[in-house]
Design a protein around this motif. Structure first.
Motif, PDB file in Angstrom:
ATOM      1  N   GLU A   1       0.826  -1.207   0.000  1.00 10.87           N
ATOM      2  CA  GLU A   1       0.000   0.000   0.000  1.00 10.87           C
ATOM      3  C   GLU A   1       0.862   1.259   0.000  1.00 10.87           C
ATOM      4  O   GLU A   1       0.466   2.289  -0.533  1.00 10.87           O
ATOM      5  CB  GLU A   1      -0.940   0.007   1.209  1.00 10.87           C
ATOM      6  CG  GLU A   1      -2.034  -1.032   1.077  1.00 10.87           C
ATOM      7  CD  GLU A   1      -3.098  -0.919   2.152  1.00 10.87           C
ATOM      8  OE1 GLU A   1      -4.159  -1.507   1.981  1.00 10.87           O
ATOM      9  OE2 GLU A   1      -2.862  -0.248   3.176  1.00 10.87           O
ATOM     10  N   ARG A   2       2.049   1.151   0.610  1.00 13.78           N
ATOM     11  CA  ARG A   2       2.996   2.270   0.527  1.00 13.78           C
ATOM     12  C   ARG A   2       3.415   2.467  -0.934  1.00 13.78           C
ATOM     13  O   ARG A   2       3.401   3.579  -1.459  1.00 13.78           O
ATOM     14  CB  ARG A   2       4.209   1.958   1.404  1.00 13.78           C
ATOM     15  CG  ARG A   2       5.229   3.088   1.579  1.00 13.78           C
ATOM     16  CD  ARG A   2       6.261   3.215   0.467  1.00 13.78           C
ATOM     17  NE  ARG A   2       6.872   2.000   0.011  1.00 13.78           N
ATOM     18  CZ  ARG A   2       7.968   1.456   0.513  1.00 13.78           C
ATOM     19  NH1 ARG A   2       8.560   2.018   1.535  1.00 13.78           N
ATOM     20  NH2 ARG A   2       8.474   0.348  -0.001  1.00 13.78           N
ATOM     21  N   ASP A   3       3.747   1.358  -1.595  1.00 11.93           N
ATOM     22  CA  ASP A   3       4.204   1.434  -2.979  1.00 11.93           C
ATOM     23  C   ASP A   3       3.159   2.041  -3.908  1.00 11.93           C
ATOM     24  O   ASP A   3       3.499   2.726  -4.857  1.00 11.93           O
ATOM     25  CB  ASP A   3       4.591   0.041  -3.501  1.00 11.93           C
ATOM     26  CG  ASP A   3       5.876  -0.460  -2.859  1.00 11.93           C
ATOM     27  OD1 ASP A   3       6.589   0.369  -2.257  1.00 11.93           O
ATOM     28  OD2 ASP A   3       6.159  -1.665  -2.953  1.00 11.93           O
ATOM     29  N   VAL A   4       1.891   1.784  -3.664  1.00 15.69           N
ATOM     30  CA  VAL A   4       0.863   2.332  -4.555  1.00 15.69           C
ATOM     31  C   VAL A   4       0.278   3.644  -4.010  1.00 15.69           C
ATOM     32  O   VAL A   4      -0.715   4.135  -4.522  1.00 15.69           O
ATOM     33  CB  VAL A   4      -0.277   1.324  -4.849  1.00 15.69           C
ATOM     34  CG1 VAL A   4       0.290   0.094  -5.511  1.00 15.69           C
ATOM     35  CG2 VAL A   4      -1.034   0.958  -3.586  1.00 15.69           C
ATOM     36  N   GLY A   5       0.915   4.196  -2.986  1.00 12.81           N
ATOM     37  CA  GLY A   5       0.543   5.540  -2.537  1.00 12.81           C
ATOM     38  C   GLY A   5      -0.592   5.625  -1.537  1.00 12.81           C
ATOM     39  O   GLY A   5      -0.940   6.708  -1.093  1.00 12.81           O
ATOM     40  N   ILE A   6      -1.187   4.479  -1.175  1.00 10.53           N
ATOM     41  CA  ILE A   6      -2.339   4.536  -0.272  1.00 10.53           C
ATOM     42  C   ILE A   6      -1.926   5.000   1.129  1.00 10.53           C
ATOM     43  O   ILE A   6      -2.612   5.800   1.763  1.00 10.53           O
ATOM     44  CB  ILE A   6      -3.052   3.162  -0.217  1.00 10.53           C
ATOM     45  CG1 ILE A   6      -3.629   2.844  -1.597  1.00 10.53           C
ATOM     46  CG2 ILE A   6      -4.148   3.157   0.830  1.00 10.53           C
ATOM     47  CD1 ILE A   6      -4.141   1.432  -1.737  1.00 10.53           C
ATOM     48  N   ILE A   7      -0.774   4.527   1.585  1.00  9.72           N
ATOM     49  CA  ILE A   7      -0.312   4.922   2.921  1.00  9.72           C
ATOM     50  C   ILE A   7      -0.042   6.428   2.971  1.00  9.72           C
ATOM     51  O   ILE A   7      -0.447   7.113   3.911  1.00  9.72           O
ATOM     52  CB  ILE A   7       0.943   4.117   3.317  1.00  9.72           C
ATOM     53  CG1 ILE A   7       0.606   2.631   3.450  1.00  9.72           C
ATOM     54  CG2 ILE A   7       1.549   4.638   4.609  1.00  9.72           C
ATOM     55  CD1 ILE A   7      -0.323   2.276   4.589  1.00  9.72           C
ATOM     56  N   THR A   8       0.590   6.934   1.899  1.00 13.50           N
ATOM     57  CA  THR A   8       0.826   8.380   1.821  1.00 13.50           C
ATOM     58  C   THR A   8      -0.495   9.120   1.981  1.00 13.50           C
ATOM     59  O   THR A   8      -0.601  10.093   2.724  1.00 13.50           O
ATOM     60  CB  THR A   8       1.430   8.735   0.449  1.00 13.50           C
ATOM     61  OG1 THR A   8       2.569   7.921   0.249  1.00 13.50           O
ATOM     62  CG2 THR A   8       1.818  10.188   0.380  1.00 13.50           C
ATOM     63  N   LYS A   9      -1.505   8.637   1.252  1.00 10.75           N
ATOM     64  CA  LYS A   9      -2.803   9.287   1.277  1.00 10.75           C
ATOM     65  C   LYS A   9      -3.408   9.234   2.675  1.00 10.75           C
ATOM     66  O   LYS A   9      -3.891  10.240   3.187  1.00 10.75           O
ATOM     67  CB  LYS A   9      -3.716   8.589   0.269  1.00 10.75           C
ATOM     68  CG  LYS A   9      -4.890   9.378  -0.211  1.00 10.75           C
ATOM     69  CD  LYS A   9      -4.499  10.756  -0.602  1.00 10.75           C
ATOM     70  CE  LYS A   9      -5.281  11.424  -1.680  1.00 10.75           C
ATOM     71  NZ  LYS A   9      -5.573  10.703  -2.880  1.00 10.75           N
ATOM     72  N   LEU A  10      -3.354   8.064   3.304  1.00 11.93           N
ATOM     73  CA  LEU A  10      -3.937   7.925   4.639  1.00 11.93           C
ATOM     74  C   LEU A  10      -3.234   8.839   5.635  1.00 11.93           C
ATOM     75  O   LEU A  10      -3.858   9.474   6.472  1.00 11.93           O
ATOM     76  CB  LEU A  10      -3.854   6.472   5.114  1.00 11.93           C
ATOM     77  CG  LEU A  10      -4.676   5.453   4.332  1.00 11.93           C
ATOM     78  CD1 LEU A  10      -4.472   4.057   4.899  1.00 11.93           C
ATOM     79  CD2 LEU A  10      -6.150   5.805   4.341  1.00 11.93           C
ATOM     80  N   LEU A  11      -1.906   8.905   5.534  1.00 17.75           N
ATOM     81  CA  LEU A  11      -1.161   9.706   6.491  1.00 17.75           C
ATOM     82  C   LEU A  11      -1.285  11.204   6.217  1.00 17.75           C
ATOM     83  O   LEU A  11      -0.854  12.010   7.031  1.00 17.75           O
ATOM     84  CB  LEU A  11       0.320   9.292   6.504  1.00 17.75           C
ATOM     85  CG  LEU A  11       0.619   7.871   6.999  1.00 17.75           C
ATOM     86  CD1 LEU A  11       2.118   7.637   7.068  1.00 17.75           C
ATOM     87  CD2 LEU A  11      -0.004   7.597   8.353  1.00 17.75           C
ATOM     88  N   SER A  12      -1.862  11.564   5.050  1.00 15.41           N
ATOM     89  CA  SER A  12      -2.038  12.992   4.790  1.00 15.41           C
ATOM     90  C   SER A  12      -3.399  13.492   5.283  1.00 15.41           C
ATOM     91  O   SER A  12      -3.700  14.665   5.175  1.00 15.41           O
ATOM     92  CB  SER A  12      -1.881  13.281   3.297  1.00 15.41           C
ATOM     93  OG  SER A  12      -3.029  12.855   2.595  1.00 15.41           O
ATOM     94  N   THR A  13      -4.208  12.603   5.821  1.00 16.65           N
ATOM     95  CA  THR A  13      -5.494  13.033   6.389  1.00 16.65           C
ATOM     96  C   THR A  13      -5.258  13.548   7.816  1.00 16.65           C
ATOM     97  O   THR A  13      -4.217  13.258   8.402  1.00 16.65           O
ATOM     98  CB  THR A  13      -6.503  11.874   6.462  1.00 16.65           C
ATOM     99  OG1 THR A  13      -6.014  10.910   7.402  1.00 16.65           O
ATOM    100  CG2 THR A  13      -6.684  11.197   5.121  1.00 16.65           C
ATOM    101  N   PRO A  14      -6.232  14.283   8.343  1.00 17.59           N
ATOM    102  CA  PRO A  14      -6.056  14.789   9.713  1.00 17.59           C
ATOM    103  C   PRO A  14      -6.111  13.685  10.784  1.00 17.59           C
ATOM    104  O   PRO A  14      -5.884  13.969  11.944  1.00 17.59           O
ATOM    105  CB  PRO A  14      -7.228  15.756   9.897  1.00 17.59           C
ATOM    106  CG  PRO A  14      -7.838  15.934   8.568  1.00 17.59           C
ATOM    107  CD  PRO A  14      -7.448  14.788   7.719  1.00 17.59           C
ATOM    108  N   SER A  15      -6.392  12.464  10.385  1.00 20.87           N
ATOM    109  CA  SER A  15      -6.469  11.385  11.379  1.00 20.87           C
ATOM    110  C   SER A  15      -5.095  11.144  12.016  1.00 20.87           C
ATOM    111  O   SER A  15      -4.096  11.138  11.322  1.00 20.87           O
ATOM    112  CB  SER A  15      -6.934  10.094  10.721  1.00 20.87           C
ATOM    113  OG  SER A  15      -8.264  10.221  10.307  1.00 20.87           O
TER     114      SER A  15
END
Lengths: 337, 256
Positions: free
Chosen positions: B86-100
């Protein structure tokens, strides 16, 4: 989509002072960078691969630690209140980052929940974002069946559901066909116009920067080498060049210096360097009419941002192999299935 | 920190996983093959030859909780690979860019792993019942088993995420997973009683978390003797909290 009443004072959307990022102890990916992004403008960070653009964005999104210097987003220190800063921004990373195993709608739903969009507004905003990006009809399809352009649009839609005051787009049109690119550009311009959203984009596509940006900073080797509006920057590399084809011989005519400077002439054509081509053309035609010389054709050549880029972002050969390009390369991993 | 928001983010991450499973259930069905082989081949064979001193229980009864624990362990310990992907396909980046908050994302991911664990447990229950394995079907015990499955999966998936933030590649995580699962499995009481092990292995088995999980499951599914259950569960909760906390601190390393 920060509404205009938030634009109360002259707080900068982004303000960095001596921002520095050092990777692995000695690689200065971002080196002592200070700049501000005004509220409501489209600000472009340009530069070759590995110049440090993505690292700057990642520091703003609080995805990477700031080594030195300060960074404020709407007056809030990102090192101190990372979650608050993240709640004000929308981020579209360089590589595709939507979840391809979910539907378009689900991507927006999950993201709006993680951004704490209230239950009441959620459906409304998702619907709006889908319509805005032209994805309503495909909302219930799995994203893996989307085209590249649709994925990009979905990502922007995703960044819009929490109504960001600032939208950060890292290479928004990379890998898109011209039509999809136009579509993305239109929506970006629309966002600025309609909602006054501040937008920061990185790109190395000069036409994109010229089309969209109010102000541009060109980065090279982790530093900002020049900052200004596209018009200013283009002026800084020289003026417009006007080429005239004349029917008759024109030897011995003194060309007025206040219009421009002749840089090249032969039997039938003349090249004149002027500051502003559109304004100079009538003056030039009047001048030759007075001299009783007939002009066959006129063409105008404007310096473009490519020239600006080449001037300010010149890379020395060894930089081609520099290690701080590696992080940019890693970001470029695209999901293909 | 706002606890309601924190939990809502974690549950959202688990919801994301649930929706993915709903779109494509293939993995669930494939994952049942291995435990099915253990029960059908290994279990049935050893049940017939009665080679194991499993006390008042038949061998297939004895290994059912063991295989359940083992297959949940496999899901959890390889969960880091999913996160690296998920890091490789950018999902982790996206999740960590949320205010959560980051910890809520990590906790959510471990809940997602336990969701897969729960599906696995359901399958193995169904399989055991189909094979006619005698297990206690007291609702409270069943609930207890599921609670242990959830905790166990959370514990080891957060350990896996912790390791992933240092290992960073799928290949390394594959290696780590292999290097951890087999010793944990064979040095536990999952498929044979501790008493038949050589002395040195008995000591290893006593510090092996899998032994405690299997023990807890056996007490609920077979013996009804809850003597050690509280300690087992407490140890699991403690380990989960520690691993989730550590993984929340380190997860950002995945992006660097």
């Amino acid at each position: 989509m920060g509404s205009s009443n938030l634009k109360s004072d002259n707080i900068m959307a982004v303000e960095t002072k001596n921002l520095t990022k050092i990777y692995h102890g000695n690689i200065r990916a971002v080196d002592n960078v200070s700049f501000s992004v005004k509220q409501g403008e489209i600000f472009g960070l340009l530069g070759p691969n590995g110049a440090g653009k993505t690292t700057v964005i990642k520091m703003i999104v609080t995805l990477t630690h700031i080594t030195e210097g300060t960074l404020q987003v709407f007056g809030i220190d990102s090192a101190k209140s990372a979650e608050l800063v993240r709640s004000m921004l929308g981020y579209v990373p360089q590589s595709v980052s939507v979840d391809t195993d979910l539907t378009g709608y689900e991507n927006l739903l999950i993201f709006s929940k993680l951004s704490y969009v209230g239950k009441k507004e959620r459906d409304e905003r998702i619907k709006e974002a889908l319509e805005y990006m032209g994805l309503t009809e495909r909302a219930k399809d799995l994203v893996k069946h989307y085209s590249g352009g649709m994925m990009r649009r979905l990502e922007i839609a995703q960044a819009l559901v929490n109504r960001p005051r600032i939208l950060l787009l890292d290479e928004p049109s990379i890998g898109l066909d011209p039509a999809s690119k136009m579509h993305v550009w239109e929506s970006i311009k629309q966002l600025k116009k309609q909602f006054g959203t501040t937008i920061l984009i990185t790109t190395h596509d000069m036409s994109e920067a010229d089309e969209l940006c109010d102000r541009i900073a060109i980065m090279s080797d982790g530093k900002i080498s020049v900052l200004g509006s596209p018009v200013e920057l283009k002026k800084s590399v020289g003026g417009d060049i006007i080429t005239l084809n004349l029917t008759s011989v024109h030897h011995g005519i003194e060309f007025p210096k206040d219009i421009g400077k002749i840089i090249h002439s032969d039997e039938e054509s003349i090249q004149i360097l002027v500051e502003n081509g559109e304004e100079a053309i009538p003056l030039i035609t009047n001048f030759y009419r007075d001299q009783k010389i007939t002009i066959d054709s006129i063409s105008i050549n404007k310096p473009n941002l490519d020239d600006v880029f080449m001037k300010y972002a010149k890379r020395r050969l060894h930089d081609e192999f520099s290690t701080h390009a590696s992080s940019a390369r890693r970001d470029f991993v695209r999901h293909t299935r | 920190m706002n606890i309601a928001r924190f939990l809502s983010s974690s549950i959202t991450i688990a919801e994301m996983e649930a929706r993915k499973i709903r779109h494509d259930t293939t993995e669930l069905w494939i994952r049942i093959v291995q435990p099915a082989l253990w029960l059908l081949v290994f279990g049935v064979t050893f049940n017939t030859i009665k080679a194991m001193p499993t006390g008042s229980f038949s061998y297939i009864q004895f290994i059912t909780p063991g295989i359940l624990a083992q297959s949940v362990l496999f899901i959890a310990i390889f969960y880091g690979i999913t996160v690296v992907w998920e890091r490789d396909v950018g999902i982790i980046t996206k999740l960590l860019s949320t205010p959560s908050p980051r910890a809520s994302i990590v906790l959510g991911k471990s809940l997602a792993a336990s969701l897969r664990g729960v599906f696995q447990a359901v399958m193995i229950f169904a399989l055991a019942l189909a094979l006619g394995v005698q297990i206690r079907l007291d609702p409270l015990d069943i609930l207890g088993v599921f609670a242990v499955v959830i905790l166990f999966a959370m514990c080891f998936s957060s350990l896996s995420m912790l390791l992933a933030s240092f290992m960073k590649t799928r290949e390394r995580m594959m290696g780590i997973g292999q290097a951890l699962t087999m010793p944990l499995f064979f040095a536990s009481n999952a498929i044979y009683p501790i008493s038949v092990m050589p002395i040195w292995l008995q000591y290893v088995s006593k510090v092996n978390p899998l032994s405690y999980v299997v023990d807890a499951m056996r007490s609920m599914l077979l013996s009804g003797n809850y003597e050690n259950l509280l300690i087992d569960i407490f140890a699991l909760i403690l380990a989960t909290v520690i691993f989730v906390t550590l993984a929340s601190i380190t997860i950002k390393r995945l992006l660097e």
